[in-house]
Design an enzyme around this catalytic site. Structure first.
Site, PDB file in Angstrom:
ATOM      1  N   ASP A 158      30.852  12.805  -1.862  1.00  0.00           N
ATOM      2  CA  ASP A 158      30.902  12.166  -3.180  1.00  0.00           C
ATOM      3  C   ASP A 158      29.722  11.202  -3.351  1.00  0.00           C
ATOM      4  OD1 ASP A 158      31.604   9.883  -1.729  1.00  0.00           O
ATOM      5  OD2 ASP A 158      33.735  10.026  -2.202  1.00  0.00           O
ATOM      6  N   GLU A 161      29.034   9.068  -0.599  1.00  0.00           N
ATOM      7  CA  GLU A 161      28.620   9.811   0.586  1.00  0.00           C
ATOM      8  C   GLU A 161      29.772   9.962   1.586  1.00  0.00           C
ATOM      9  OE1 GLU A 161      24.113   9.114   0.174  1.00  0.00           O
ATOM     10  OE2 GLU A 161      24.838   7.324   1.149  1.00  0.00           O
ATOM     11  N   GLU A 318      23.802  -5.220  -3.314  1.00  0.00           N
ATOM     12  CA  GLU A 318      24.613  -4.028  -3.600  1.00  0.00           C
ATOM     13  C   GLU A 318      26.046  -4.431  -3.958  1.00  0.00           C
ATOM     14  OE1 GLU A 318      26.385  -1.823  -0.178  1.00  0.00           O
ATOM     15  OE2 GLU A 318      25.164  -0.170  -0.936  1.00  0.00           O
TER      16      GLU A 318
HETATM   17  C1  BGC Z   1      26.012   4.323  -1.726  1.00  0.00           C
HETATM   18  C2  BGC Z   1      25.297   5.399  -2.540  1.00  0.00           C
HETATM   19  C3  BGC Z   1      23.855   4.972  -2.813  1.00  0.00           C
HETATM   20  C4  BGC Z   1      23.146   4.547  -1.540  1.00  0.00           C
HETATM   21  C5  BGC Z   1      21.775   3.937  -1.815  1.00  0.00           C
HETATM   22  C6  BGC Z   1      25.211   4.036  -0.486  1.00  0.00           C
HETATM   23  O1  BGC Z   1      25.873   3.073   0.221  1.00  0.00           O
HETATM   24  O2  BGC Z   1      27.305   4.768  -1.373  1.00  0.00           O
HETATM   25  O3  BGC Z   1      25.950   5.602  -3.763  1.00  0.00           O
HETATM   26  O4  BGC Z   1      23.170   6.044  -3.417  1.00  0.00           O
HETATM   27  O5  BGC Z   1      23.923   3.592  -0.877  1.00  0.00           O
HETATM   28  O6  BGC Z   1      21.850   2.914  -2.723  1.00  0.00           O
END
Ligand code: BGC
Length: 358
Positions: A158, A161, A318
């Site tokens: 998903d 990931e 994030e």
């Molecule tokens: C997230 C992804 C994202 C990636 C880079 C991962 O931890 O689950 O959705 O694309 O980080 O930002």
């Protein structure tokens, strides 16, 4: 400098000379360019008037697709012969900044980024009125349409990931949304039939009672879970309308289970990554819904909360480790991968998108 300006600055500074956007410059595992993150970063740059940056990213994606299109043919050959296909044989979710696959193990079979890219490219063309790009890059566009048409109903990782053996509703939203947006230009009956098929699949299989579910499990033939990425069904992909009762109930459930009363939005209730904090991008996504449905006060509350998570240099992370869903995992991840990624370009992009829409 205000957060809008510092967000533009962070993105420009972290766009490579090849056009790719680094997911996060200070976090080892994120020193790559994800198609998914990049599509929303490029869209934010288009909204803010930085079309050159967005164009460079899309051209970088075109080169990547051209370089690896042999993989799609190879997979289709295997599909025709009924042969087993390995996860790494699919198009990858992330690439080096130069646009090459990386050999480090990663959950690479993810379709959402490629669907989202078809949407992002069509938005870039709409905003810049540069329709000649369609002809110029028709081979790459058709390659991705072929790829998604053949594999959309296979299980994949998903957008977080995870869960490789499930079919994910937000992944289907990206695919159906990407196909229908690019089809505004291509006008193909075959593509509109496919969009209808995927939309019917979502309604038949990815629903629990009165709301959308996080995923469909093909092994048990059951749908399960709630996830904030279900907002993608409407924003930006418009697979459903905001007034759709199933969507309205989904948002209500999200508000109950994932939104902190004076904070942001979690990914899903069982999240343990860095303890399952509140995510900037998802808080922005809910605010996007509030903006489009006239709930401006609630949107501003989330925007102000997002602003409060920026550091003094104007960097957004994030996620923030407040109201953790699984506190004992926080230290585990800090020890394993270091502090939470910051700045995260996708967080900055979502903030720019919000400020452009409100
Ligand atoms: C997230 C992804 C994202 C990636 C880079 C991962 O931890 O689950 O959705 O694309 O980080 O930002």
């Amino acid at each position: 400098m205000n957060l809008f300006d510092s967000s533009i600055k962070v993105i420009l500074k972290n766009q490579s000379k090849y056009g790719s956007y680094i997911a996060s410059p200070n976090f080892k595992q994120y020193k790559y360019s994800w198609i998914r993150d990049g599509v929303f970063i490029a869209y934010a740059m288009d909204l803010a008037g930085y079309h050159k940056s967005s164009r460079l990213f899309h051209e970088w994606v075109m080169k990547v697709i051209k370089r690896y299109s042999w993989k799609v043919e190879y997979l289709l050959e295997k599909l025709r012969k009924g042969k087993r296909r390995d996860h790494n044989e699919y198009l990858h979710a992330r690439y080096t900044l130069e646009g090459y696959e990386d050999s480090a193990p990663w959950p690479n079979k993810q379709f959402d980024g490629y669907g989202a890219w078809l949407w992002g490219l069509s938005e870039h063309i709409k905003i810049t009125s540069e329709e000649y790009l369609l002809d110029k890059y028709i081979d790459q566009i058709e390659m991705i349409i072929k790829y998604l048409s053949n594999f959309w109903n296979e299980p994949s990782y998903d957008c977080w990931e995870e869960n490789p053996d499930k079919i994910h509703t937000s992944t289907l939203a990206c695919i159906a949304g990407g196909l229908s947006h690019i089809n505004n230009y291509l006008q193909s009956n075959e593509i509109s039939e496919l969009v209808n098929k995927i939309t019917s699949f979502i309604k038949d299989k990815c629903v629990i009672g009165e709301h959308f579910a996080k995923f469909y499990d093909p092994h048990t033939d059951r749908a399960k879970g709630i996830d904030a990425s279900l907002l993608w069904l409407v924003y930006p992909f418009r697979v459903f309308e905001p007034e759709d009762p199933l969507f309205r109930n989904t948002v209500a459930l999200m508000e109950k289970k994932l939104l902190e009363p004076d904070g942001g939005v979690h990914r899903y209730p069982e999240d343990t990554y860095y303890g399952g904090g509140e995510w900037i991008i998802l808080s922005a996504w809910l605010a996007w819904h509030y903006i489009e449905t006239g709930r401006k006060d609630e949107a501003w509350k989330l925007i102000e909360w997002i602003e409060s998570t920026a550091d003094v240099q104007g960097n957004l992370p994030e996620q923030v480790p407040y109201n953790l869903l699984a506190p004992k995992y926080y230290e585990y991840w800090v020890k394993k991968w270091g502090p939470i990624a910051k700045p995260l370009l996708w967080s900055h992009a979502m903030y720019i998108i919000l400020k452009s829409k409100i």
